[in-house]
Design an enzyme around this catalytic site. Sequence first.
Site, short mmCIF file in Angstrom:
data_model
loop_
_atom_site.label_atom_id
_atom_site.label_comp_id
_atom_site.label_asym_id
_atom_site.label_seq_id
_atom_site.Cartn_x
_atom_site.Cartn_y
_atom_site.Cartn_z
N ASP A 17 -8.44 11.74 -6.79
CA ASP A 17 -8.46 11.01 -5.53
C ASP A 17 -8.48 11.97 -4.33
O ASP A 17 -8.54 13.20 -4.50
CB ASP A 17 -7.24 10.08 -5.47
N ASP A 54 -11.91 1.25 -1.78
CA ASP A 54 -11.34 0.53 -2.91
C ASP A 54 -11.82 -0.92 -2.94
O ASP A 54 -11.89 -1.60 -1.91
CB ASP A 54 -9.82 0.54 -2.83
#
Length: 392
Positions: free
Chosen positions: A126, A183
Amino acid sequence: MIINTPPMGWNSWNTFGEEINEKVVMETADFIASSGLKECGYEYVIIDDCWALRERNEKGEMVPDPEKFPNGMRYVADYVHSKGLKFGMYSCGGTMTCAGYPGSYDHEFVDAKCFAEWGVDYLKYDYCYHPETTYGHIVYKRMALALANCGRDIVFAACSWGAENTKAWIKETGAHTWRSTGDINDSWASIKDLAQSQIQKVEYNGNGCYNDMDMLIVGMNGKGNVALTGCTEEEYKTHFAFWALMGSPLIIGCDLRKADESAMKILMNKELIAIDQDKAYRQPWVLNCRREENKVREQETPLYDCYQLDQPAIARFLDNGDIAVGIFNFLDREAKPRVTLDAFGLGECTGKTLELTNVWTGEIEKPRNGTIETKLAPHSCVVYRAKVVDAK
């Protein structure tokens, strides 16, 4: 290492978030191995964020939370491997993960060594809390180099959300996949937003570094960590079809142990999986760009407004000479999109046409008067696997 098709598997984040533990992971591995999903190509079982303690140990290593993973990560990895599957984990290129757990920044080689010792096969990496003084491409090159020298083959899934113009530099880092979106959440609005964002990114798909549109929400039905409104069966079908046609990794996000029959039918559609996993992995293209503004081949920066964002028609040439064709309706009303055979290079003088097999129903049809026409309900799609045949 090189991977030849986009990864397929399951990830814990969409449903479980911080509520992840070894029981969930092992039961999910059991289900994938016994349900037919494994035979369809789903092979990675991936633990996302929130698996570690909040502090590293005296050796500078991340430590699995003993309440969530009392037997340690090697035990979980060995169990997943015993099912004929592969094991994935999560870290972040910042000082902390997105949920506030230890990140791998300045600990890349230590962490890569631990991942290798634990039997990790896949790392989602990430982009939260990275120092602003360090460019994104450096963050990912550091971990890529550590993984390449850890002594184990580990798929490197870069998750920088498309930030800092990721598409321009990600292939040079050695990443195997790259996240091109923010997301996803369990809603039609999220599916539509992410899908439409891809229209300008089709040229950045490619073998060896696959464009990841984020995880699947099929089967969540408004329950779980990223749940919002949930979606209808038709919306989940459109979601899965678009991701497959674009060649995205297919990473399931629902609680498979509770997946209903509808979700399983979508996730196990072998025709769509075959399109996603086509070994040639050719770049998709948009069929219905408005002709009067079709300057995209002549400019360095394509005209975004040229594309039919609400009713995109997308195609991919497949390895055996077939063509995958998807026509989508993102509108809240019925639509009647049409595509001519000229868009495929099949003008009248070729003497050829297409035999269209609907991947959902198996029904076969042919274009009429050189045109593929269809009627689509709101939020629905049709996808064909098309063969080139004689027009007569």
